[in-house]
Design a protein around this motif. Structure first.
Motif, PDB file in Angstrom:
ATOM      1  N   VAL A 332      -7.342  40.616  14.166  1.00 60.21           N
ATOM      2  CA  VAL A 332      -5.773  41.685  14.711  1.00 60.21           C
ATOM      3  C   VAL A 332      -4.509  41.282  13.888  1.00 60.21           C
ATOM      4  CG1 VAL A 332      -4.569  43.148  16.114  1.00 60.21           C
ATOM      5  CG2 VAL A 332      -7.726  42.762  16.280  1.00 60.21           C
ATOM      6  N   ALA A 333      -4.068  41.651  13.054  1.00 65.69           N
ATOM      7  CA  ALA A 333      -2.342  41.004  13.054  1.00 65.69           C
ATOM      8  C   ALA A 333      -1.461  42.429  13.607  1.00 65.69           C
ATOM      9  CB  ALA A 333      -2.384  40.566  11.533  1.00 65.69           C
ATOM     10  N   GLY A 334      -0.508  42.018  13.953  1.00 70.11           N
ATOM     11  CA  GLY A 334       0.220  43.463  14.188  1.00 70.11           C
ATOM     12  C   GLY A 334       1.792  42.895  14.462  1.00 70.11           C
ATOM     13  N   LEU A 335       2.562  43.841  14.952  1.00 72.36           N
ATOM     14  CA  LEU A 335       4.162  43.287  14.069  1.00 72.36           C
ATOM     15  C   LEU A 335       4.575  44.708  16.081  1.00 72.36           C
ATOM     16  CD1 LEU A 335       6.278  41.569  13.117  1.00 72.36           C
ATOM     17  CD2 LEU A 335       6.767  44.489  12.310  1.00 72.36           C
ATOM     18  N   LYS A 336       5.266  43.056  16.638  1.00 73.53           N
ATOM     19  CA  LYS A 336       5.854  44.146  18.186  1.00 73.53           C
ATOM     20  C   LYS A 336       8.166  43.906  17.422  1.00 73.53           C
ATOM     21  CE  LYS A 336       2.384  43.298  21.716  1.00 73.53           C
ATOM     22  NZ  LYS A 336       2.088  43.009  22.885  1.00 73.53           N
ATOM     23  N   THR A 337       8.065  44.904  17.592  1.00 72.63           N
ATOM     24  CA  THR A 337       9.740  45.420  17.106  1.00 72.63           C
ATOM     25  C   THR A 337      10.173  46.557  18.011  1.00 72.63           C
ATOM     26  OG1 THR A 337      11.147  45.091  15.873  1.00 72.63           O
ATOM     27  CG2 THR A 337       9.812  46.664  15.070  1.00 72.63           C
ATOM     28  N   GLN A 338      11.511  46.583  17.730  1.00 68.44           N
ATOM     29  CA  GLN A 338      12.501  47.643  18.078  1.00 68.44           C
ATOM     30  C   GLN A 338      12.910  48.466  17.563  1.00 68.44           C
ATOM     31  OE1 GLN A 338      15.040  45.273  21.124  1.00 68.44           O
ATOM     32  NE2 GLN A 338      13.516  45.818  23.216  1.00 68.44           N
ATOM     33  N   TRP A 339      13.151  49.688  17.881  1.00 72.86           N
ATOM     34  CA  TRP A 339      13.238  50.794  17.373  1.00 72.86           C
ATOM     35  C   TRP A 339      14.189  52.012  17.621  1.00 72.86           C
ATOM     36  CZ3 TRP A 339      11.950  56.100  15.787  1.00 72.86           C
ATOM     37  CH2 TRP A 339      12.314  56.749  15.164  1.00 72.86           C
ATOM     38  N   ALA A 340      15.786  51.841  17.841  1.00 75.96           N
ATOM     39  CA  ALA A 340      15.981  52.085  18.763  1.00 75.96           C
ATOM     40  C   ALA A 340      15.680  52.149  20.174  1.00 75.96           C
ATOM     41  CB  ALA A 340      16.196  53.891  18.616  1.00 75.96           C
ATOM     42  N   ASP A 341      16.073  52.916  21.118  1.00 74.55           N
ATOM     43  CA  ASP A 341      15.231  52.238  22.952  1.00 74.55           C
ATOM     44  C   ASP A 341      13.813  52.424  22.470  1.00 74.55           C
ATOM     45  OD1 ASP A 341      18.190  52.602  23.162  1.00 74.55           O
ATOM     46  OD2 ASP A 341      17.911  54.878  23.328  1.00 74.55           O
ATOM     47  N   TRP A 342      13.468  52.472  21.647  1.00 74.49           N
ATOM     48  CA  TRP A 342      11.284  52.401  21.944  1.00 74.49           C
ATOM     49  C   TRP A 342      10.880  50.774  21.260  1.00 74.49           C
ATOM     50  CZ3 TRP A 342       9.104  56.899  23.263  1.00 74.49           C
ATOM     51  CH2 TRP A 342       9.232  57.784  22.590  1.00 74.49           C
ATOM     52  N   ASP A 343       9.718  50.546  22.064  1.00 78.76           N
ATOM     53  CA  ASP A 343       9.356  49.609  21.708  1.00 78.76           C
ATOM     54  C   ASP A 343       7.888  49.443  20.937  1.00 78.76           C
ATOM     55  OD1 ASP A 343      11.091  47.293  23.460  1.00 78.76           O
ATOM     56  OD2 ASP A 343       9.738  47.891  25.412  1.00 78.76           O
ATOM     57  N   VAL A 344       8.328  48.886  19.879  1.00 76.89           N
ATOM     58  CA  VAL A 344       7.188  49.178  18.405  1.00 76.89           C
ATOM     59  C   VAL A 344       5.521  48.849  19.288  1.00 76.89           C
ATOM     60  CG1 VAL A 344       6.631  49.914  16.608  1.00 76.89           C
ATOM     61  CG2 VAL A 344       8.785  50.604  17.254  1.00 76.89           C
ATOM     62  N   ASP A 345       5.069  48.427  18.834  1.00 79.85           N
ATOM     63  CA  ASP A 345       3.854  48.068  17.493  1.00 79.85           C
ATOM     64  C   ASP A 345       2.456  48.212  17.193  1.00 79.85           C
ATOM     65  OD1 ASP A 345       1.516  46.371  18.529  1.00 79.85           O
ATOM     66  OD2 ASP A 345       1.008  46.411  20.308  1.00 79.85           O
ATOM     67  N   LEU A 346       2.611  47.708  16.084  1.00 74.84           N
ATOM     68  CA  LEU A 346       1.695  48.225  15.140  1.00 74.84           C
ATOM     69  C   LEU A 346       1.042  47.521  14.741  1.00 74.84           C
ATOM     70  CD1 LEU A 346       1.716  50.291  12.515  1.00 74.84           C
ATOM     71  CD2 LEU A 346       2.986  48.721  11.429  1.00 74.84           C
ATOM     72  N   ALA A 347      -0.050  47.551  15.012  1.00 71.70           N
ATOM     73  CA  ALA A 347      -1.552  46.525  14.717  1.00 71.70           C
ATOM     74  C   ALA A 347      -2.435  46.983  13.440  1.00 71.70           C
ATOM     75  CB  ALA A 347      -1.755  46.231  16.304  1.00 71.70           C
ATOM     76  N   LEU A 348      -3.248  46.144  12.508  1.00 76.45           N
ATOM     77  CA  LEU A 348      -4.129  46.362  12.128  1.00 76.45           C
ATOM     78  C   LEU A 348      -5.218  45.768  12.385  1.00 76.45           C
ATOM     79  CD1 LEU A 348      -5.636  47.552   9.345  1.00 76.45           C
ATOM     80  CD2 LEU A 348      -5.004  45.826   8.709  1.00 76.45           C
ATOM     81  N   ASN A 349      -6.584  45.823  12.556  1.00 73.35           N
ATOM     82  CA  ASN A 349      -7.832  45.540  13.568  1.00 73.35           C
ATOM     83  C   ASN A 349      -8.755  46.264  12.818  1.00 73.35           C
ATOM     84  OD1 ASN A 349      -9.661  44.764  15.729  1.00 73.35           O
ATOM     85  ND2 ASN A 349      -9.082  46.636  16.638  1.00 73.35           N
TER      86      ASN A 349
END
Length: 791
Positions: A332-349
């Motif tokens: 699994v590889a992913g990226l956690k970041t912030q966009w506007a007021d959102w917490d974002v978690d994008l992952a490839l599994n």
């Protein structure tokens, strides 16, 4: 039974029964399973969640040395039954939660879906026809903690979460290392033969280390190895009456010709867990596990003058051994970041499991003395590749005690299932008048090999809010579309109301589903042999979309669907004492099982005339055969305080459940028994842990409830036996020799208990004196020593 009556029943039994497990995780620990709010703790969850720490899991692993065994030792609602002489079930064991099917529990690793096993269990008692997640492919040394959600969660996580969710959180320590090793063996007085037996010798070792990366990042990695000798708990053979009473066959009587027990195991595992800050507010992460496990199972003995033997090859008869080569990978590889007021978690599994199945020390008797002695029987493969996008934010809403949490997400996945044929000789019908195919096989025929794929798209919306200072509510909605069977929409509503500072009422209602597995939709298998008059005869397991299966009544598989309801009380009179009691009811519709064999006079001629397929005398396929209702209650009590110059922790947990079947006319008595009575309806665990200075002591008493075995041999012969409840005592002592070195010595099943002896009609003429159903197993006492060196 209404939910309130279940609570009363569980409470009354709790007062009369000694049972439990100490749950050492602090009540103010934040949990991440079953909620997307960031501040929910174990003390204020709206649904029951167990949190098990790393140290208690390591201590509880026992002779199996694996994750599922540790969960069974600590959680009474979790059942990990043994199998023996069960084909693929010897090599991949299935686990249950709340007495439901093994494929009705969802397994996550760091919150990401785990791939299932590739093995389709057709000979095992529990989980027949399923290919659930293999817990034992996850290295125990990789685990920081496990969160077990005992409630339906399909609206939050998608398919499979009917019984609950097991979320395995990997170790994130960024410094230091640990070297651990353990040795152990079974030593038992085996009553059926009057012997003292020592076997199952086990050696294991693990090495882990952590490194700090730039920013607040880390890398933690480890390696594990395990070797275990087999066990054998066969009784003295009485020679089945249908075997020829020849001198050679009679000479085997009174011997231990069979080998029920644990398979020989040799495995390697490695894992890593990492994260790095790319810039403020942006974090990359990755984790992965890999295992290769080779196992050696046992099959039934073939007698010297049996038609399944070639006496020139095996003059004294033979016992085939099944072989399994299991390889499992998740990355699994992913990226956690912030966009506007959102917490974002994008992952490839990506996950995959491959299983090569074989048999050795055997023969295809129809090929005569020229037959190979070892066969490759089949290849099985399971695949999962997916992308998940999770978004969450807090919203201030007028009138609410605190900002609500809004979460939404998208899950896109591609699943795969493949099978490959075995050696041609493993299913060949030779020229000799003897049973065809490899004994303890036969192999998967080339015409039955399959490749199946499907695409899955799911989207969810999740709201969590404190409606007042004392009342929280949670709502989840989800829609999933499967390219092979259609769509499912699920919902969940849960709430918690604090009645005062110490007492809270909690409950949930939900709809859930389990998509039919690709294996259940596409698996095919044929057994070919000679029938009456020497003509070829076939018994076939067919996919539901096969024309012959359609002609005999097969229909497209529908998703299993459930309606779950729970009601519970949480009481915490002090920081050192807490109790939770949760009652639940689960109705499951359209449960998928393997049909009974369809066989009737003239079937072969009928199918030959209509389809041109000759010699088919029997057919079965998977079907949505029945509905079930499971009702139960779970009790968890824990206390800690000062005692004897140290800290004492006492715990008590108990699980009660009962499943009843509705419908099931096309399902046999044995399958109904599996669903209703084959796993304990009650389990209780009482534990005490004391830590003082350099010493630590642990005792755990487990009461495994009764189980019932039903065999249906046809013609009205249905031997049935209920095995009595049994107590198991586990003991361990630890000493901290230095700041770096810790030694442990212990015994699992220290009093050397066994289940009830099987009756004559079930023990297979003395060869299988104990059944596999009881969670205490049938190996007796296990003694071990463990050393852990920190650096």
């Amino acid at each position: 039974m209404p939910t309130l009556r279940l609570i009363a029943l569980a409470a009354s039994q709790a007062l009369l029964t000694t049972a439990a497990v100490a749950q050492t995780t602090a009540l103010d620990a934040v949990v991440v399973t079953g909620t997307r709010a960031k501040d929910r703790t174990l003390a204020d969850t709206a649904v029951p969640v167990d949190v098990l720490g790393r140290d208690e899991l390591l201590r509880a692993a026992g002779p199996d040395g694996n994750l599922a065994a540790a969960l069974q030792a600590l959680l009474p609602a979790f059942n990990f039954p043994r199998q023996s002489n069960s084909g693929g079930g010897d090599h991949v064991r299935a686990a249950q939660l709340r007495g439901l099917s093994p494929d009705q529990v969802l397994v996550l690793v760091n919150g990401k879906r785990r791939n299932t096993s590739a093995v389709v269990n057709l000979e095992s008692k529990t989980g027949k026809g399923t290919n659930p997640v293999d817990f034992n492919t996850i290295p125990l040394s990789a685990v920081a903690r496990i969160e077990v959600l005992r409630d339906g969660a399909g609206a939050q996580y998608g398919s499979d979460a009917i019984a609950g969710v097991v979320n395995i959180i990997l170790d994130e320590r960024k410094a230091g290392g640990e070297l651990a090793t353990e040795v152990g063996a079974f030593h038992t007085k085996f009553a059926p033969t009057g012997e003292r037996i020592t076997d199952g010798q086990t050696q294991s070792a693990s090495l882990t280390h952590g490194w700090a990366l730039a920013g607040n990042g880390f890398l933690r990695a480890g390696l594990e190895g395990l070797h275990r000798n087999p066990t054998n708990r066969a009784g003295l053979d009485e020679l089945p009456p249908w075997e020829d009473q020849t001198p050679a066959n009679l000479a085997t009587a009174g011997q231990r010709n069979y080998a029920p027990g644990e398979p020989a195991t040799h495995q390697w595992q490695t894992w890593f867990n990492a994260a790095a800050d790319l810039q403020p507010g942006t974090r990359a992460y990755a984790f992965g596990t890999w295992q290769q496990r080779r196992t050696l199972g046992a099959a039934y003995f073939r007698y010297p003058d049996s038609s399944a033997n070639v006496k020139a090859v095996y003059p004294n008869g033979y016992r085939p051994q099944t072989t399994g080569d299991n390889r499992d990978l998740q990355l699994v590889a992913g990226l956690k970041t912030q966009w506007a007021d959102w917490d974002v978690d994008l992952a490839l599994n990506h996950g995959r499991n491959d299983f090569d199945y074989g048999v050795r020390r055997t023969i295809n008797a129809s090929l005569g003395a020229a037959s190979p002695r070892e066969f490759h029987l089949a290849d099985f493969g399971s695949r999962l590749t997916g992308v998940t996008l999770d978004l969450s934010r807090e919203l201030a809403v007028a009138g609410l005690a605190r900002p609500l949490t809004l979460a939404a997400g998208l899950d896109v996945r591609r699943d795969g299932f493949v099978t490959g044929a075995g050696d041609a000789a493993s299913y060949a019908v030779g020229s000799f008048d003897a049973p065809a195919g490899a004994q303890a096989g036969p192999g998967l025929q080339a015409g039955d090999a399959t490749t199946r794929h499907r695409n899955v798209v799911g989207a969810y919306l999740d709201l969590s809010a404190d409606l007042t200072r004392d009342w929280q509510g949670n709502l989840a909605l989800r829609h999933d579309h499967y390219s092979d069977f259609g769509s499912a929409t699920t919902a969940k509503l849960s709430t918690r109301l604090a009645l005062d500072r110490t007492l809270a009422l909690r409950g949930a209602v939900s709809s859930n589903f389990r998509a039919p597995s690709l294996a259940q939709q596409g698996f095919a298998f044929t057994v070919t042999d000679r029938g009456d008059g020497g003509a070829l005869s076939q018994v076939r397991t067919l996919p539901v979309d096969h024309p012959i299966a359609r002609y005999l009544g097969a229909q497209d598989l529908k998703a299993e669907t459930s309606r779950n309801a729970s009601l519970g009380l949480s009481w915490q009179p002090s920081r050192d004492w807490s109790t939770t009691l949760d009652a639940y009811a689960i109705r499951v519709k359209n449960r998928i099982t393997l049909s009974q064999r369809i066989s009737r006079d003239g079937l072969a001629d009928e199918l030959a005339a209509k389809f041109g397929a000759t010699g088919i005398d029997g057919v079965n396929f998977f079907t949505n055969a029945l509905d079930t209702r499971t009702r139960g209650a779970d009790l968890v009590t824990q206390w800690r305080g000062a005692a004897l110059g140290g800290e004492l922790r006492l715990g008590w947990t108990a699980s009660f459940n009962r499943t009843t079947v509705r419908g099931g006319d096309s399902v046999g008595l044995e399958e109904i028994n599996t669903l209703t009575d084959a796993s304990p309806r009650q389990r209780h665990i009482l534990s005490a842990n004391w830590q003082g200075g350099i010493w630590g002591l642990q005792a755990r008493a487990t009461r495994h409830g009764s189980t019932t075995r039903v065999f249906d041999f046809g013609d009205g012969f249905v031997p049935t036996q209920t095995y009595a409840a049994v107590w198991q005592l586990d003991l361990e002592a630890q000493v901290q020799v230095s700041r770096a070195l810790n030694l442990s010595f212990g015994a699992v099943n220290a009093t050397d208990k066994y289940p009830t002896r099987s009756i004559a009609d079930i023990s297979y003429f003395g060869n299988f004196p104990y059944d596999v159903l009881s969670p205490i197993g049938f190996n007796g006492a296990y003694y071990y020593a463990r050393a852990r060196l920190s650096f």
